[in-house]
Design a protein around this motif. Structure first.
Motif, short mmCIF file in Angstrom:
data_model
loop_
_atom_site.label_atom_id
_atom_site.label_comp_id
_atom_site.label_asym_id
_atom_site.label_seq_id
_atom_site.Cartn_x
_atom_site.Cartn_y
_atom_site.Cartn_z
N LEU A 119 54.17 27.38 -10.17
CA LEU A 119 53.37 27.77 -11.33
C LEU A 119 52.05 27.00 -11.37
O LEU A 119 51.13 27.38 -12.09
N MET A 120 52.00 25.90 -10.60
CA MET A 120 50.76 25.13 -10.45
C MET A 120 50.34 25.19 -9.00
O MET A 120 51.18 25.26 -8.10
N ASP A 121 49.03 25.16 -8.78
CA ASP A 121 48.50 25.17 -7.43
C ASP A 121 48.68 23.76 -6.83
O ASP A 121 48.07 22.80 -7.31
N ALA A 122 49.51 23.66 -5.82
CA ALA A 122 49.80 22.35 -5.22
C ALA A 122 48.55 21.69 -4.65
O ALA A 122 48.47 20.46 -4.57
N ASN A 123 47.56 22.49 -4.25
CA ASN A 123 46.33 21.95 -3.67
C ASN A 123 45.28 21.61 -4.71
O ASN A 123 44.21 21.11 -4.38
#
Length: 279
Positions: A119-123
């Motif tokens: 759900l969150m952009d890991a990058n």
């Protein structure tokens, strides 16, 4: 008779000429109106305001409000809407699909959970700040508290902490009290708040003798004073990760603000309010 015919012909020619001129004027006006409409549409499109919803830990309220003023002044087409609360509650809101463009948490576990659920952009997430846990008492009060051991005294009747399951500051306080072997013994004195700012309010209003908050929260109020800093060895380091929510509809604008929060200008504001910047 011929004279009347000539007059009629002349009038016909004049009338035709006037109609031609009128037609040209109408066409010109139509073109001008069309161009004006197009220009207005372009201006409206250029000046369109982008609203970013930022879900942020309650302990960041004062710093982010100051940052908001500076950022919106430099970016007049951006409007920042903050949703302040307990990090655990904000995590649940994002999991349930509540609109959010960025998430600023007071604990790494909440950010990690959202990254694992994709759900969150890991990058586009990183640890930005750190904080410290302190115990506060009313500034004009006489609570006999100078150490964690004093919480067991009969004069200390109410101890406020954030709900450990959803408020990171409450979770850190539970760790510290457990480490001191006082968690179970103090249960009858516990008053739980929905976020760290409510805990602060409990102490300010006399509804609690002592409260566990962040150092940054203690600095915002002249109605409380720090009774003692909590030994950092007794609780998990307080880290504040920030990140871009994958579901954002304004990825560029969200990324721009995410990057701005890492600039020296923004970090100086956070430091001003008592946060630390990790090495």
């Amino acid at each position: 008779m011929f004279k009347n015919v000539k007059i009629s012909v002349v009038l016909s020619v004049i009338l035709a000429f006037m109609l031609i001129i009128a037609g040209c004027g109408t066409a010109a006006n139509d073109r001008a109106g069309s161009q004006a409409s197009s220009t207005n549409a372009q201006t409206t499109e250029t000046a369109e305001t982008i609203e970013l919803t930022v879900s942020a830990a309650a302990s960041m309220t004062d710093a982010l409000k100051e940052i908001q003023q500076a950022y919106e002044t430099k970016n007049p087409n951006i409007q920042l809407n903050f949703n302040f609360g307990a990090s655990g509650a904000l995590q649940q809101q994002i999991e349930q699909g509540a609109p959010a463009d960025l998430f600023l948490s007071a604990a790494t576990k909440n950010m990690k959970a959202l990254v694992e659920q994709q759900l969150m952009d890991a990058n586009q997430q990183k640890n930005l700040l750190s904080n410290e846990l302190v115990a506060v008492v009313a500034a004009d009060g006489s609570a006999p508290v100078a150490s964690v051991a004093d919480l067991s005294k009969p004069d200390v009747k109410n101890i406020a902490i954030g709900i450990p399951e959803s408020v990171p500051a409450g979770g850190y306080a539970k760790e510290a009290l457990t480490s001191a072997k006082l968690w179970d013994a103090l249960q009858s004195k516990m008053v739980q708040g929905k976020d760290v700012r409510q805990v602060l309010q409990y102490v300010e209003t006399g509804n609690a003798d002592v409260g566990f908050v962040y150092k940054t929260d203690a600095l915002t109020s002249d109605k409380v004073k720090v009774a003692f800093p909590v030994d950092p060895k007794t609780y998990t380091p307080v880290e504040y990760p920030i990140g871009v929510v994958k579901a954002t509809k304004h990825n560029k604008e969200a990324e721009d603000f995410y990057n701005y929060l890492q600039t020296q200008e923004a970090l100086d504001v956070f430091v001003k309010y008592g946060f630390s910047v990790p090495n």
